[in-house]
Design an enzyme around this catalytic site. Structure first.
Site, PDB file in Angstrom:
ATOM      1  N   GLU A 195      -5.221   3.208   4.366  1.00 53.79           N
ATOM      2  CA  GLU A 195      -4.217   4.238   4.108  1.00 53.79           C
ATOM      3  C   GLU A 195      -4.739   5.678   4.106  1.00 53.79           C
ATOM      4  O   GLU A 195      -4.734   6.368   3.061  1.00 53.79           O
ATOM      5  CB  GLU A 195      -3.519   3.947   2.783  1.00 53.79           C
ATOM      6  CG  GLU A 195      -2.816   2.609   2.779  1.00 53.79           C
ATOM      7  CD  GLU A 195      -1.656   2.558   1.833  1.00 53.79           C
ATOM      8  OE1 GLU A 195      -1.446   3.501   1.065  1.00 53.79           O
ATOM      9  OE2 GLU A 195      -0.941   1.554   1.858  1.00 53.79           O
ATOM     10  N   GLU A 236      -0.463  -5.196   3.337  1.00 50.85           N
ATOM     11  CA  GLU A 236       0.093  -4.982   1.998  1.00 50.85           C
ATOM     12  C   GLU A 236       1.613  -4.979   2.072  1.00 50.85           C
ATOM     13  O   GLU A 236       2.185  -4.369   2.970  1.00 50.85           O
ATOM     14  CB  GLU A 236      -0.336  -3.629   1.400  1.00 50.85           C
ATOM     15  CG  GLU A 236      -1.763  -3.562   0.939  1.00 50.85           C
ATOM     16  CD  GLU A 236      -2.110  -2.207   0.366  1.00 50.85           C
ATOM     17  OE1 GLU A 236      -1.228  -1.523  -0.182  1.00 50.85           O
ATOM     18  OE2 GLU A 236      -3.297  -1.806   0.489  1.00 50.85           O
TER      19      GLU A 236
HETATM   20  C1  GCO Z   1      -1.545   1.835  -1.537  1.00 54.27           C
HETATM   21  C2  GCO Z   1      -2.807   1.224  -1.879  1.00 54.27           C
HETATM   22  C3  GCO Z   1      -2.779   0.259  -3.028  1.00 54.27           C
HETATM   23  C4  GCO Z   1      -1.669   0.491  -4.047  1.00 54.27           C
HETATM   24  C5  GCO Z   1      -0.438  -0.286  -3.685  1.00 54.27           C
HETATM   25  C6  GCO Z   1       0.662  -0.122  -4.724  1.00 54.27           C
HETATM   26  O1  GCO Z   1      -0.890   1.321  -0.635  1.00 54.27           O
HETATM   27  O2  GCO Z   1      -1.249   2.872  -2.118  1.00 54.27           O
HETATM   28  O3  GCO Z   1      -3.294   0.516  -0.756  1.00 54.27           O
HETATM   29  O4  GCO Z   1      -4.039   0.482  -3.577  1.00 54.27           O
HETATM   30  O5  GCO Z   1      -2.101   0.059  -5.314  1.00 54.27           O
HETATM   31  O6  GCO Z   1       0.057   0.157  -2.469  1.00 54.27           O
HETATM   32  O7  GCO Z   1       1.080   1.218  -4.726  1.00 54.27           O
END
Ligand code: GCO
Length: 462
Positions: A170, A364
């Protein structure tokens, strides 16, 4: 339970700083997040509490992670995505390699593999060694070589154990949301367009470093796959008027297309070149950097999807739009934005059409809601909103797969409640509840929901 033989991988994702703890154990060097939370106390203005990842959910502890792997096995996971703490392997960021850090990750991968769970390693999930942060961090072009050295150390340490790597997690969220918020907290000011303008060169160094590591791994004969995980979000103009529509196109260029075009087309969108070239005199991109990107496309794209972004034109906001505080959903809202599974399907189909249908892993996807979503009923934690979110988003992803998207797997964020960065421990995303005082794990309703989907296998789940 028979593993799905189609090759589709069901997994879960985490990040070192959010789960490991053991922040000073076995010679680990300090990271920027160790300093930001312990010294600068950056969670206090956001979560209202002084919170750190010093203990997190104790995942560095071997007894703990063996129990956690047993839960992963009970869930039926094919893979587990986690990140390495760079300063556990290289306490000073470069040079000296920690034998204890190498041994930890080797043993952790060995236990996952013994449980029939494939380790998927994220090399960088935001926790930079403090020694490098003080040298200028990602704003210093030397960061490209620092990262390539670290990636080599990781690959050589883990060897055949790992056949899927993710270089970065990200870029936009870390560099354009988290770190500007931290800078504003430390300076006692607000996030400004000028601040964000200076982040462009740091993101550029991430993209060059990612392409460089892909080149290095392939030159070294790495036979696995290597990708990059992006926070992708369809842009929805909040109103039908021209200003919102134009703002949504600008947001799409900055938040989505900047990295996608870099990874798959070896260039940046014109809007990015114009905006950051205007805001930062150092944002000068050497053609050799684009050539490196063009010659080293990733083997897969990691899609981190939570929600679309509703875009409201606002001349006073950085880049002329608001996106993070425009969620139109009624309470209790999901922490990361409006619940729109149809937007995930549309996003995956857009990538299929605009970027040559690359292999995709959803690296994710998940949700946390307000405290009202999790209640204890007859000994089980019932979280209907999260269970519903997962079911609907997995169904949408599988519809896209049936429509020809080359979707290879799905990883829920997250298996366990953990440290949610500046929002601390109050923002729970896990399908397993963690009592942060006792470290007791309790599967939630959403754990059983996800387990049923995995158990049914792809054919029935879709
Ligand atoms: C993100 C990160 C994660 C977060 C998850 C929840 O996407 O910001 O990869 O570390 O914890 O997305 O917000």
């Amino acid at each position: 339970m028979a593993k799905d033989r189609t090759g589709f991988r069901w997994g879960a994702a985490s990040a070192a700083y959010q789960v490991e703890g053991g922040w000073q154990l076995d010679g680990k060097g300090l990271s920027n997040w160790d300093v930001w939370t312990n010294i600068d106390r950056v969670t206090e203005p956001v979560s209202g509490k002084f919170e750190t990842g010093n203990v997190a959910i104790n995942a560095y502890d071997r007894t703990q992670y063996l129990d956690d792997i047993a839960l992963m096995k009970r869930l039926g996971l094919d893979c587990y995505r986690f990140s390495l703490a760079w300063s556990r392997l290289l306490p000073d960021g470069t040079g000296r390699v920690s034998a204890a850090g190498v041994a930890h990750y080797q043993r952790f991968c060995d236990e996952l593999i013994a449980a029939g769970i494939e380790p998927i390693v994220t090399l960088f999930h935001w926790d930079l060694p403090q020694a490098l942060q003080t040298e200028g961090g990602w704003h210093d072009r030397r960061s490209i070589d620092w990262f390539r050295e670290y990636a080599r150390v990781a690959r050589e340490a883990l060897g055949e154990r790992v056949s899927k790597y993710i270089t970065f997690n990200e870029p936009f969220i870390d560099l354009f949301l988290m770190e500007p918020m931290i800078a504003a907290i430390k300076e006692g000011g607000a996030v400004t367009e000028a601040m964000l303008g200076r982040q462009g060169i740091a993101l550029h160094h991430w993209m060059v470093a990612s392409a460089g590591v892909i080149a290095d791994f392939r030159a070294a004969g790495f036979a696995g796959e290597i990708g990059l995980a992006l926070p992708l979000m369809p842009m929805v103009p909040e109103s039908g008027d021209t200003a919102d529509t134009e703002a949504a196109e600008r947001a799409d260029a900055i938040i989505n297309r900047w990295c996608l075009d870099a990874m798959f087309k070896g260039r940046y969108p014109d809007a990015v070149m114009e905006i950051f070239g205007r805001l930062d005199p150092d944002f000068c991109i050497d053609d050799a950097d684009f050539a490196l990107m063009a010659a080293n496309h990733p083997d897969f794209l990691g899609v981190n999807f939570y929600a679309p972004a509703y875009i409201r034109s606002d001349a006073a906001a950085p880049f002329g739009y608001r996106w993070f505080d425009t969620n139109p959903d009624p309470e209790p809202q999901a922490f990361n934005g409006p619940v729109r599974p149809d937007a995930l399907r549309a996003l995956l189909e857009r990538i299929r059409d605009d970027y040559g249908n690359p292999p995709i892993y959803i690296t994710e996807n998940g949700a946390g809601f307000g405290p009202g979503d999790e209640v204890m009923e007859r000994g089980q934690i019932v979280d209907p909103l999260r269970a519903d979110y997962l079911s609907r988003h997995i169904a949408a992803a599988l519809e896209a797969k049936r429509d020809g998207v080359d979707l290879r797997g799905y990883m829920v964020w997250s298996l366990f409640d953990n440290f949610e960065w500046l929002f601390g421990y109050a923002r729970r995303f896990g399908i397993v509840h963690v009592d942060f005082e006792t470290q007791k794990r309790t599967p939630k309703l959403s754990f059983e929901t996800y387990r049923a989907i995995i158990t049914k296998g792809l054919a029935q789940a879709g």
